[in-house]
Design a protein around this motif. Structure first.
Motif, PDB file in Angstrom:
ATOM      1  N   ARG A   7       0.827  -1.212   0.000  1.00  0.00           N
ATOM      2  CA  ARG A   7       0.000   0.000   0.000  1.00  0.00           C
ATOM      3  C   ARG A   7       0.859   1.259   0.000  1.00  0.00           C
ATOM      4  O   ARG A   7       0.583   2.221  -0.733  1.00  0.00           O
ATOM      5  N   ALA A   8       1.896   1.272   0.818  1.00  0.00           N
ATOM      6  CA  ALA A   8       2.755   2.449   0.885  1.00  0.00           C
ATOM      7  C   ALA A   8       3.460   2.685  -0.442  1.00  0.00           C
ATOM      8  O   ALA A   8       3.571   3.823  -0.911  1.00  0.00           O
ATOM      9  N   LEU A   9       3.932   1.618  -1.052  1.00  0.00           N
ATOM     10  CA  LEU A   9       4.613   1.771  -2.340  1.00  0.00           C
ATOM     11  C   LEU A   9       3.656   2.243  -3.425  1.00  0.00           C
ATOM     12  O   LEU A   9       4.035   3.034  -4.299  1.00  0.00           O
ATOM     13  N   LYS A  10       2.407   1.776  -3.382  1.00  0.00           N
ATOM     14  CA  LYS A  10       1.421   2.270  -4.336  1.00  0.00           C
ATOM     15  C   LYS A  10       1.156   3.760  -4.117  1.00  0.00           C
ATOM     16  O   LYS A  10       0.977   4.516  -5.078  1.00  0.00           O
ATOM     17  N   GLY A  34       1.125  -1.943 -12.143  1.00  0.00           N
ATOM     18  CA  GLY A  34       1.657  -0.724 -12.743  1.00  0.00           C
ATOM     19  C   GLY A  34       1.882   0.368 -11.714  1.00  0.00           C
ATOM     20  O   GLY A  34       2.939   1.022 -11.695  1.00  0.00           O
ATOM     21  N   LEU A  35       0.896   0.588 -10.859  1.00  0.00           N
ATOM     22  CA  LEU A  35       1.016   1.604  -9.822  1.00  0.00           C
ATOM     23  C   LEU A  35       2.107   1.229  -8.823  1.00  0.00           C
ATOM     24  O   LEU A  35       2.901   2.070  -8.393  1.00  0.00           O
ATOM     25  N   LEU A  36       2.161  -0.043  -8.469  1.00  0.00           N
ATOM     26  CA  LEU A  36       3.178  -0.522  -7.537  1.00  0.00           C
ATOM     27  C   LEU A  36       4.578  -0.308  -8.109  1.00  0.00           C
ATOM     28  O   LEU A  36       5.486   0.144  -7.397  1.00  0.00           O
ATOM     29  N   GLU A  37       4.751  -0.604  -9.375  1.00  0.00           N
ATOM     30  CA  GLU A  37       6.072  -0.461  -9.995  1.00  0.00           C
ATOM     31  C   GLU A  37       6.537   0.990  -9.980  1.00  0.00           C
ATOM     32  O   GLU A  37       7.729   1.271  -9.809  1.00  0.00           O
ATOM     33  N   LYS A  38       5.603   1.926 -10.141  1.00  0.00           N
ATOM     34  CA  LYS A  38       5.963   3.348 -10.108  1.00  0.00           C
ATOM     35  C   LYS A  38       6.459   3.774  -8.727  1.00  0.00           C
ATOM     36  O   LYS A  38       7.221   4.734  -8.616  1.00  0.00           O
ATOM     37  N   GLY A  39       6.018   3.071  -7.680  1.00  0.00           N
ATOM     38  CA  GLY A  39       6.420   3.440  -6.326  1.00  0.00           C
ATOM     39  C   GLY A  39       7.689   2.763  -5.851  1.00  0.00           C
ATOM     40  O   GLY A  39       8.258   3.143  -4.822  1.00  0.00           O
ATOM     41  N   LEU A  40       8.169   1.753  -6.591  1.00  0.00           N
ATOM     42  CA  LEU A  40       9.337   0.990  -6.157  1.00  0.00           C
ATOM     43  C   LEU A  40      10.607   1.829  -5.988  1.00  0.00           C
ATOM     44  O   LEU A  40      11.436   1.518  -5.124  1.00  0.00           O
ATOM     45  N   PRO A  41      10.824   2.893  -6.786  1.00  0.00           N
ATOM     46  CA  PRO A  41      12.047   3.688  -6.579  1.00  0.00           C
ATOM     47  C   PRO A  41      12.194   4.226  -5.159  1.00  0.00           C
ATOM     48  O   PRO A  41      13.318   4.400  -4.686  1.00  0.00           O
TER      49      PRO A  41
END
Length: 240
Positions: A7-10, A34-41
């Motif tokens: 959730r935090a990464l999203k 897709g949303l999760l991947e954008k937050g991974l950085p």
């Protein structure tokens, strides 16, 4: 150990704001790679920061009931690619101790790895240099701005000999920056230090970054130990 949640990464990937008392948006309860991947950085920066201290890193992926296996695997692969020794799903909230056994084993294995621990800065550096090192190297800020009150505290603590104490930055946990609205890996910002306070007994200085409120420190035996309920009268004792 770095703790990550889907959730935090999203949220760091651009998910909608979470409002207390309102149901979570479907972005957080449904699979959304897709949303999760954008937050991974954001997680990657935390891993890189921890590795900068010369110690092995393990990521604990704290699972919520709605997290999917695909989402957890995406986080795991990104964490390992960023240099973590391992990234392990933990669901001890549901399974109790059994849900954290794999995480514990990963931490034990990481502890057996070679390490070359080093501090971020020498304590001999002046107060501002230590603050600015944290702001630029850990948060990714362009620099630090001090209010007149903070400047006065720098001069005071230097005169009193407290300038050799380590720094504990007080800022929001919702962003790498001082601003909770800046998600992901923000760039092009400066850290505002509005005041600096001293915990001389504990042995550190803590700058207040932006709109940050603090809590009082607790003694070895907090007074809440004396608060109790009188079962005969139903009244609370020890509050006053």
């Amino acid at each position: 150990v770095i703790v990550a949640t889907i959730r935090a990464l999203k949220m760091h990937g651009g998910g909608p704001k979470v409002v207390a008392g309102k149901p979570l948006a479907p972005e957080y309860t449904d699979e959304n790679l897709g949303l999760l991947e954008k937050g991974l950085p954001n997680m990657v920066v935390h891993i890189e920061n921890a590795l900068g201290f010369g110690v092995p890193v393990v990521v604990a992926i704290n699972r919520f009931a709605t997290d999917t296996d695909a989402e957890i695997e995406l986080v795991r692969k990104a964490a390992v690619a960023a240099g973590a020794e391992d990234a392990v799903m933990a669901d001890h909230w549901a399974e109790g101790g059994a849900g954290a056994v794999a995480l514990a084993r990963a931490v034990i294995a990481a502890c057996d790895k070679p390490r070359d621990f080093r501090f971020l800065y020498p304590l001999e550096w002046d107060i501002k240099k230590k603050i600015e090192t944290i702001a630029t190297l850990i948060y990714g800020a362009d620099g630090v701005d001090y209010t007149p009150e903070a400047e006065a505290k720098v001069a005071l603590y230097t005169r009193l000999g407290f300038d050799k104490l380590p720094i504990c930055m007080a800022k929001t946990h919702l962003s790498l920056s001082h601003d909770p609205a800046l998600k992901g890996v923000p760039k092009g910002f400066r850290i505002p230090v509005r005041d600096i306070r001293a915990s001389v007994g504990a042995g550190f200085l803590y700058p207040l970054c932006g709109d940050m409120r603090t809590m009082p420190g607790l003694p070895t035996r907090p007074v809440y130990y004396d608060v109790d309920l009188d079962l005969e009268t139903g009244k609370v004792k020890g509050l006053f």
